[in-house]
Design a protein around this motif. Structure first.
Motif, PDB file in Angstrom:
ATOM      1  N   GLY A 147       8.897  -3.818 -46.594  1.00  0.00           N
ATOM      2  CA  GLY A 147       9.518  -3.088 -47.204  1.00  0.00           C
ATOM      3  C   GLY A 147       8.591  -2.353 -48.501  1.00  0.00           C
ATOM      4  O   GLY A 147       8.522  -1.008 -48.486  1.00  0.00           O
ATOM      5  N   LEU A 148       7.628  -3.109 -48.876  1.00  0.00           N
ATOM      6  CA  LEU A 148       6.588  -2.617 -49.806  1.00  0.00           C
ATOM      7  C   LEU A 148       5.805  -1.436 -49.215  1.00  0.00           C
ATOM      8  O   LEU A 148       5.755  -0.392 -49.847  1.00  0.00           O
ATOM      9  CB  LEU A 148       5.724  -3.497 -50.318  1.00  0.00           C
ATOM     10  CG  LEU A 148       4.556  -3.053 -51.293  1.00  0.00           C
ATOM     11  CD1 LEU A 148       4.743  -2.824 -52.464  1.00  0.00           C
ATOM     12  CD2 LEU A 148       3.659  -4.334 -51.264  1.00  0.00           C
TER      13      LEU A 148
ATOM     14  N   VAL B 261       7.902   1.857 -49.056  1.00  0.00           N
ATOM     15  CA  VAL B 261       8.253   2.453 -50.289  1.00  0.00           C
ATOM     16  C   VAL B 261       6.923   3.194 -51.077  1.00  0.00           C
ATOM     17  O   VAL B 261       6.768   3.894 -51.339  1.00  0.00           O
ATOM     18  CB  VAL B 261       8.707   1.298 -51.069  1.00  0.00           C
ATOM     19  CG1 VAL B 261       8.849   2.093 -52.908  1.00  0.00           C
ATOM     20  CG2 VAL B 261      10.291   1.054 -50.685  1.00  0.00           C
TER      21      VAL B 261
ATOM     22  N   HIS C  55       8.483  -5.810 -56.527  1.00  0.00           N
ATOM     23  CA  HIS C  55       9.135  -5.661 -55.536  1.00  0.00           C
ATOM     24  C   HIS C  55       9.675  -7.034 -54.917  1.00  0.00           C
ATOM     25  O   HIS C  55      10.653  -6.988 -54.254  1.00  0.00           O
ATOM     26  CB  HIS C  55       8.333  -5.009 -54.252  1.00  0.00           C
ATOM     27  CG  HIS C  55       7.888  -3.760 -54.540  1.00  0.00           C
ATOM     28  ND1 HIS C  55       8.608  -2.478 -53.949  1.00  0.00           N
ATOM     29  CD2 HIS C  55       6.964  -3.084 -55.204  1.00  0.00           C
ATOM     30  CE1 HIS C  55       7.953  -1.451 -54.261  1.00  0.00           C
ATOM     31  NE2 HIS C  55       7.096  -1.653 -54.957  1.00  0.00           N
ATOM     32  N   ASN C  56       9.178  -8.058 -55.281  1.00  0.00           N
ATOM     33  CA  ASN C  56       9.702  -9.377 -54.994  1.00  0.00           C
ATOM     34  C   ASN C  56       8.981 -10.371 -55.972  1.00  0.00           C
ATOM     35  O   ASN C  56       8.079 -10.809 -55.989  1.00  0.00           O
ATOM     36  CB  ASN C  56       9.293  -9.635 -53.495  1.00  0.00           C
ATOM     37  CG  ASN C  56      10.192 -10.970 -53.041  1.00  0.00           C
ATOM     38  OD1 ASN C  56      10.614 -11.700 -53.841  1.00  0.00           O
ATOM     39  ND2 ASN C  56      10.545 -10.686 -51.884  1.00  0.00           N
TER      40      ASN C  56
ATOM     41  N   VAL D  62      13.032  -2.881 -58.025  1.00  0.00           N
ATOM     42  CA  VAL D  62      13.482  -1.902 -57.073  1.00  0.00           C
ATOM     43  C   VAL D  62      15.059  -2.010 -56.999  1.00  0.00           C
ATOM     44  O   VAL D  62      15.459  -0.992 -56.205  1.00  0.00           O
ATOM     45  CB  VAL D  62      12.934  -2.061 -55.926  1.00  0.00           C
ATOM     46  CG1 VAL D  62      11.275  -1.820 -55.614  1.00  0.00           C
ATOM     47  CG2 VAL D  62      13.013  -3.709 -55.478  1.00  0.00           C
TER      48      VAL D  62
ATOM     49  N   ASN E 141      15.534   1.936 -54.760  1.00  0.00           N
ATOM     50  CA  ASN E 141      14.873   2.451 -53.789  1.00  0.00           C
ATOM     51  C   ASN E 141      15.508   3.659 -52.928  1.00  0.00           C
ATOM     52  O   ASN E 141      16.769   3.456 -52.862  1.00  0.00           O
ATOM     53  CB  ASN E 141      14.253   1.454 -52.635  1.00  0.00           C
ATOM     54  CG  ASN E 141      12.981   0.629 -53.264  1.00  0.00           C
ATOM     55  OD1 ASN E 141      12.239   1.208 -53.929  1.00  0.00           O
ATOM     56  ND2 ASN E 141      12.803  -0.672 -52.579  1.00  0.00           N
TER      57      ASN E 141
ATOM     58  N   ARG F 208      12.431  -9.354 -41.761  1.00  0.00           N
ATOM     59  CA  ARG F 208      11.560 -10.161 -41.613  1.00  0.00           C
ATOM     60  C   ARG F 208      12.287 -11.395 -41.707  1.00  0.00           C
ATOM     61  O   ARG F 208      13.378 -11.508 -42.249  1.00  0.00           O
ATOM     62  CB  ARG F 208      10.948 -10.161 -43.110  1.00  0.00           C
ATOM     63  CG  ARG F 208       9.573  -9.314 -43.281  1.00  0.00           C
ATOM     64  CD  ARG F 208       8.988  -9.562 -44.645  1.00  0.00           C
ATOM     65  NE  ARG F 208       9.489  -9.479 -45.638  1.00  0.00           N
ATOM     66  CZ  ARG F 208      10.056 -10.021 -46.534  1.00  0.00           C
ATOM     67  NH1 ARG F 208       9.793 -11.329 -46.899  1.00  0.00           N
ATOM     68  NH2 ARG F 208      10.704  -9.793 -47.677  1.00  0.00           N
TER      69      ARG F 208
ATOM     70  N   GLN G 196      14.438 -15.974 -47.479  1.00  0.00           N
ATOM     71  CA  GLN G 196      14.891 -14.922 -48.313  1.00  0.00           C
ATOM     72  C   GLN G 196      16.348 -14.338 -47.583  1.00  0.00           C
ATOM     73  O   GLN G 196      17.343 -13.824 -48.345  1.00  0.00           O
ATOM     74  CB  GLN G 196      14.012 -13.957 -48.888  1.00  0.00           C
ATOM     75  CG  GLN G 196      14.694 -12.836 -49.641  1.00  0.00           C
ATOM     76  CD  GLN G 196      13.479 -11.661 -49.763  1.00  0.00           C
ATOM     77  OE1 GLN G 196      12.380 -11.809 -49.578  1.00  0.00           O
ATOM     78  NE2 GLN G 196      14.115 -10.646 -50.220  1.00  0.00           N
ATOM     79  N   LYS G 197      16.060 -14.105 -46.472  1.00  0.00           N
ATOM     80  CA  LYS G 197      16.909 -13.132 -45.763  1.00  0.00           C
ATOM     81  C   LYS G 197      18.322 -13.959 -45.392  1.00  0.00           C
ATOM     82  O   LYS G 197      19.249 -13.226 -44.798  1.00  0.00           O
ATOM     83  CB  LYS G 197      16.511 -12.445 -44.603  1.00  0.00           C
ATOM     84  CG  LYS G 197      15.103 -11.725 -44.822  1.00  0.00           C
ATOM     85  CD  LYS G 197      15.464 -10.411 -45.648  1.00  0.00           C
ATOM     86  CE  LYS G 197      13.946  -9.736 -46.123  1.00  0.00           C
ATOM     87  NZ  LYS G 197      14.384  -8.534 -47.009  1.00  0.00           N
TER      88      LYS G 197
ATOM     89  N   PRO H 240      15.595  -7.801 -53.766  1.00  0.00           N
ATOM     90  CA  PRO H 240      15.192  -7.041 -54.652  1.00  0.00           C
ATOM     91  C   PRO H 240      15.860  -5.626 -54.549  1.00  0.00           C
ATOM     92  O   PRO H 240      16.432  -4.909 -55.281  1.00  0.00           O
ATOM     93  CB  PRO H 240      13.794  -7.113 -54.497  1.00  0.00           C
ATOM     94  CG  PRO H 240      13.522  -8.341 -54.148  1.00  0.00           C
ATOM     95  CD  PRO H 240      14.557  -8.758 -53.278  1.00  0.00           C
ATOM     96  N   CYS H 241      15.580  -5.357 -53.151  1.00  0.00           N
ATOM     97  CA  CYS H 241      16.455  -3.948 -52.863  1.00  0.00           C
ATOM     98  C   CYS H 241      16.807  -4.040 -51.540  1.00  0.00           C
ATOM     99  O   CYS H 241      18.223  -4.146 -51.332  1.00  0.00           O
ATOM    100  CB  CYS H 241      15.703  -2.700 -53.120  1.00  0.00           C
ATOM    101  SG  CYS H 241      16.188  -1.159 -52.716  1.00  0.00           S
ATOM    102  N   GLY H 242      16.012  -4.268 -50.626  1.00  0.00           N
ATOM    103  CA  GLY H 242      16.329  -4.099 -49.271  1.00  0.00           C
ATOM    104  C   GLY H 242      16.616  -2.595 -48.627  1.00  0.00           C
ATOM    105  O   GLY H 242      17.094  -1.747 -49.517  1.00  0.00           O
ATOM    106  N   LEU H 243      15.992  -2.218 -47.691  1.00  0.00           N
ATOM    107  CA  LEU H 243      16.054  -0.968 -47.165  1.00  0.00           C
ATOM    108  C   LEU H 243      16.889  -0.815 -45.903  1.00  0.00           C
ATOM    109  O   LEU H 243      17.517  -0.029 -45.693  1.00  0.00           O
ATOM    110  CB  LEU H 243      14.755  -0.450 -46.871  1.00  0.00           C
ATOM    111  CG  LEU H 243      13.540  -0.544 -47.882  1.00  0.00           C
ATOM    112  CD1 LEU H 243      12.034  -0.410 -47.262  1.00  0.00           C
ATOM    113  CD2 LEU H 243      13.986   0.303 -49.053  1.00  0.00           C
TER     114      LEU H 243
HETATM  115  C1  GLC Z   1      10.491  -6.415 -50.537  1.00  0.00           C
HETATM  116  C2  GLC Z   1      11.791  -6.928 -51.080  1.00  0.00           C
HETATM  117  C3  GLC Z   1      12.917  -6.023 -50.484  1.00  0.00           C
HETATM  118  C4  GLC Z   1      12.565  -4.522 -50.971  1.00  0.00           C
HETATM  119  C5  GLC Z   1      11.194  -4.037 -50.695  1.00  0.00           C
HETATM  120  C6  GLC Z   1      10.751  -2.804 -51.063  1.00  0.00           C
HETATM  121  O1  GLC Z   1      10.170  -6.523 -49.511  1.00  0.00           O
HETATM  122  O2  GLC Z   1      11.863  -8.227 -50.673  1.00  0.00           O
HETATM  123  O3  GLC Z   1      14.171  -6.226 -50.942  1.00  0.00           O
HETATM  124  O4  GLC Z   1      13.287  -3.599 -50.455  1.00  0.00           O
HETATM  125  O5  GLC Z   1      10.067  -4.925 -51.229  1.00  0.00           O
HETATM  126  O6  GLC Z   1      10.814  -2.578 -52.505  1.00  0.00           O
END
Ligand code: GLC
Length: 506
Positions: free
Chosen positions: A27-28, A31, A181-182, A233, A266, A320, A324-325, A399-402
């Motif tokens: 996700g990073l 973003v 981001h995490n 995020v 995000n 991934r 965590q997931k 943290p966010c999840g997309l």
């Molecule tokens: C990390 C977090 C995820 C978030 C992403 C983008 O991968 O685990 O929750 O959406 O960063 O910020």
């Protein structure tokens, strides 16, 4: 509202380990790309800097913009240097990534095809951090007003800036934002099992590159300590990380810095996620033509070798595959679900060997009903979310999840745990009020996942209500529109704080 007008202008440099489309692991990477472009739309000169990994230059045309940047390694007995070049991608047309700088070094990046996971990662990230600063000093064409360092890999930029370069007028006026981001990943070690002797309070000087102690410092802590502003995020994760349950042993420090901490949800890239235009799906649709969406379900089933069946309840997982997931919650319930529901399961993603083994095992056990594509793929998620009925995201923390937002945009109903950004982006279905966009459960356990999936299936059978649920999800606004403006406000605050600090130091 005065939008974004602080002293120096609006030049912002994002620094991190990955940035799509050049190098993307999670996700990073997405973003870094979509946020910087959204900021550009708002008139902000946002740019990105990452290392130049193997094969980036085979696909992208880059120019050499700074030759022979000499980066001190911090060696106390006789200063040594590593020499890097900086290359640049320049956008040519609308929709291109923003101007992106690549730190080039044969030994540490050029020979590596992966972003993460090398024994000398500590040096690789320290080199990125100090390389960014030396590049800014050497490069006369463009200098950022704000640096946004993303996650622990970029955190040392802030440490170096505020300690080693504190008195350097070329760079000490640059405002800084640390973007979390995490919080789980803090450095090259497991922060939960650090011996007392190795504990890093963050105050000692950054060890030299060649010093093995470099692998022991807590970069995440140092990023939080030294930043003018700290972002994360989603608003909910920003609250969660102040507690011991989610704070990963940094909750105390985060509580100290809570006035500087801001959670911004995000967005997703609406030009990439648009079922009306998506080049990867067979039948284009929008929320008024869900009949066309249904045809993509058949396409999905054919593509993944599943039985063609319109009434099957297709569950999609795009992730991934890390702890965590939360997918290990499926271990005790997968068989029951497969036996009790007309369910099909599609998995796209790679990660931990035990999770990949589990999904591979299910595929073997239920041919035609389970399909697992166990490697990262940029195209298949579009096919999955255009055809699946639900998207499962049972994260332990997020943290966010997309993907829950991408799924909703494409009309797949999310089934998620109420945590982090999942809680901010998915509203639980309420049949009485005809409200909600997905199915949300609270407890991190297998029965909760099972109950949520059964609840979703029961409602899936009522096509009229189900379609309304899909439409509500598709109508949500997950574009960067609002969030990009919030970032501009954060940059503004960071710049003001920096200005004040500099005055104090004078
Ligand atoms: C990390 C977090 C995820 C978030 C992403 C983008 O991968 O685990 O929750 O959406 O960063 O910020």
């Amino acid at each position: 509202m005065k939008l974004f007008k602080f002293n120096g202008g609006s030049r912002v440099l994002f620094v991190g380990a990955e940035a799509a489309p050049f190098a993307r692991v999670g996700g990073l990477g997405s973003v870094m790309d979509s946020l910087s472009r959204a900021l550009r739309e708002k008139g902000c000169d946002a740019r990105v800097m990452i290392p130049k990994y193997l094969s980036i230059e085979e696909k992208w045309k880059l120019d050499l913009v700074q030759k022979g940047v000499s980066v001190p390694t911090g060696n106390e007995s006789g200063e040594t240097h590593l020499v890097c070049n900086v290359k640049r991608f320049t956008p040519k047309k609308a929709g291109d990534p923003v101007t992106t700088y690549f730190l080039e070094n044969q030994e540490y990046y050029e020979k590596r095809s992966n972003v993460y996971g090398y024994a000398d990662d500590a040096i690789r990230w320290a080199l990125l951090a100090r390389g960014v600063i030396e590049f800014i000093r050497a490069h006369k064409e463009w200098k950022p007003d704000v640096i946004v360092a993303c996650d622990w890999q970029a955190a040392l930029v802030l440490n170096y800036l505020r300690i080693e370069y504190k008195k350097n007028p070329q760079v000490n006026g640059i405002a800084t934002v640390f973007a979390i981001h995490n919080l789980y990943y803090q450095g090259m070690f497991d922060h939960r099992f650090v011996q007392e002797m190795d504990y890093d309070d963050g105050h000692s000087p950054v060890p030299a590159f060649e010093n093995p102690r470099l692998t022991k410092i807590n970069c995440m802590r140092r990023g939080i300590m030294h930043a003018d502003m700290v972002t994360t995020v989603s608003p909910n994760y920003a609250k969660e990380i102040l507690t011991a349950d989610y704070g990963e042993l940094l909750d105390g420090l985060l509580r100290e810095r809570r006035n500087a901490l801001v959670g911004i949800l995000n967005g997703i890239d609406y030009s990439m996620w648009d079922p009306k235009k998506d080049p990867y799906i067979s039948y284009k649709y929008d929320k008024e033509s869900l009949g066309d969406r249904a045809r993509n379900k058949t396409v999905l089933q054919e593509r993944f070798g599943l039985e063609r069946n319109r009434n099957a309840f297709v569950v999609g997982i795009v992730s991934r595959l890390s702890k965590q997931k939360g997918f290990e919650l499926l271990y005790p319930i997968a068989d029951i679900l497969m036996q009790e529901l007309p369910m099909q399961l599609v998995v796209v993603g790679s990660g931990d060997a035990d999770l990949m083994g589990f999904f591979h095992g299910l595929e073997t056990k239920y041919p035609g009903r389970v399909a697992a594509h166990l490697s990262f793929d940029a195209v298949l998620p579009h096919v999955v979310f255009a055809g699946a009925d639900v998207a499962l995201v049972p994260s332990q923390f997020e943290p966010c999840g997309l993907v829950q937002m991408e799924a909703m945009r494409m009309g797949a109903v999310p089934v998620v745990r109420r945590t982090g950004g999942l809680a901010d982006s998915v509203k639980d279905y309420d049949p009485d009020k005809g409200a909600g966009t997905g199915f949300v459960f609270d407890k991190f356990d297998s029965s909760s996942v099972m109950i949520a999936l059964i609840r979703a299936f029961e409602n899936f059978r009522n096509k009229k209500e189900w379609n309304k649920l899909i439409k509500r999800g598709m109508s949500e606004d997950f574009s960067w529109e609002k969030s990009a403006v919030r970032y501009l406000e954060v940059f503004d605050r960071a710049a003001k704080l920096r200005e004040r600090e500099l005055k104090k130091e004078e």
